[in-house]
Design an enzyme around this catalytic site. Structure first.
Site, PDB file in Angstrom:
ATOM      1  N   ALA A  43      50.915-117.509  38.106  1.00  0.00           N
ATOM      2  CA  ALA A  43      50.730-117.341  36.666  1.00  0.00           C
ATOM      3  C   ALA A  43      50.711-115.862  36.294  1.00  0.00           C
ATOM      4  O   ALA A  43      51.294-115.465  35.293  1.00  0.00           O
ATOM      5  CB  ALA A  43      49.444-118.031  36.218  1.00  0.00           C
ATOM      6  N   GLU A  44      50.010-115.053  37.079  1.00  0.00           N
ATOM      7  CA  GLU A  44      50.014-113.608  36.848  1.00  0.00           C
ATOM      8  C   GLU A  44      50.005-112.847  38.166  1.00  0.00           C
ATOM      9  O   GLU A  44      49.446-113.322  39.164  1.00  0.00           O
ATOM     10  CB  GLU A  44      48.802-113.152  36.034  1.00  0.00           C
ATOM     11  CG  GLU A  44      49.087-112.894  34.571  1.00  0.00           C
ATOM     12  CD  GLU A  44      48.956-114.156  33.744  1.00  0.00           C
ATOM     13  OE1 GLU A  44      49.466-114.163  32.618  1.00  0.00           O
ATOM     14  OE2 GLU A  44      48.334-115.121  34.225  1.00  0.00           O
TER      15      GLU A  44
END
Length: 269
Positions: A43-44
């Site tokens: 996601a990040e």
């Protein structure tokens, strides 16, 4: 460069929200940062480098999804603070210079870390046409969460409805700059959490985010106002799941949780 994968907002591996963390001497060009984040494909991915002493912050910090840079990310900030603390790269509270201002992470004696983030401004809006169909449930209310978070927050009827969502991710992309936060009051607070949520972020390449720190800067004021307590615990009911302890302090929200490093290696490219 050393690269680590850290599971955030959990005390065990393979739960919570995984983030890539790279400690650098300086930021390379944006295209390289984006390619690394695409390769990590979580996601990040967080990129940080040390700043000169005497300034308002200790480290510069940026966050990238596989397709875009974002203005705020809680779980990757927690993961970065965990790496700094466990490797000895930084001792005590750390001040991060970010696109959302200076964010402070404080390691606690019990092994958890508390993040000091700006509270999201909530503005009630009408439930947009089509949201119920895209989400698969009828919202009771909808709120804009401001520019840093960039989501539409919707309250649903109950915890069971939130857990059972099977949204049309492509359709959800039309309703906010990042995505949708779906939430409801906990069915049984004796289980150790006060509210549940799930987060769908199709506009930044994430169908469902496992545990979202930034979303809790909106969830905390929303549920604190309704439940009458400044200190609450949210459960993000994704398949990986994770808990975020929240505390409101004026215009700031404290987010607390644990993290676990699960992979460490060298970035060769």
């Amino acid at each position: 460069m050393r690269i680590r994968i850290v599971d955030a907002f959990t005390d065990r591996p393979f739960a919570g929200n995984p983030a890539g963390v790279l400690l650098l001497d300086a930021f390379p060009d944006d295209d390289r940062l984006q390619k690394v984040a695409m390769e990590v494909n979580h996601a990040e991915t967080a990129f940080a480098h040390r700043l000169p002493q005497g300034g308002e912050a200790d480290w510069a910090l940026r966050w990238f999804t596989p397709v875009a840079e974002v203005a705020m990310c809680g779980h990757a900030t927690l993961a970065t603070a965990h790496v700094l603390a466990t490797t000895g790269a930084h001792h005590g509270p750390v001040r991060f210079a970010t696109r959302s201002g200076v964010l402070i992470a404080t390691p606690l004696e019990d092994g958890s870390i508390t993040l000091d983030f700006p509270t999201a401004p909530l503005t009630e809006v009408g439930v947009p046409d089509g949201v119920a169909g895209a989400l698969g449930a009828e919202p009771r209310a909808a709120f804009d969460t401001g520019p840093n978070v960039g989501d539409l927050l919707v309250e649903l009827a109950d915890e069971k409805t939130v857990r059972g969502l099977t949204p049309d991710h492509k359709a959800l992309a039309a309703y906010s700059s990042r995505g949708i936060i779906a939430t409801a009051r906990a069915e049984d607070p004796s289980r150790g959490y006060d509210y549940v949520s799930r987060c769908f972020f199709p506009n930044v390449g994430i169908d469902e985010d496992p545990v979202t720190g930034s979303a809790h800067t909106a969830l905390a004021p929303y549920w604190s106002a309704r439940l009458g307590s400044a200190e609450l615990t949210g459960l993000q009911a994704s398949p990986r799941s994770g808990r975020v302890r929240t505390e409101l302090r004026d215009d700031r929200t404290l987010l607390s949780g644990r993290a676990v490093t699960v992979i460490e290696g060298d970035l060769l490219a």
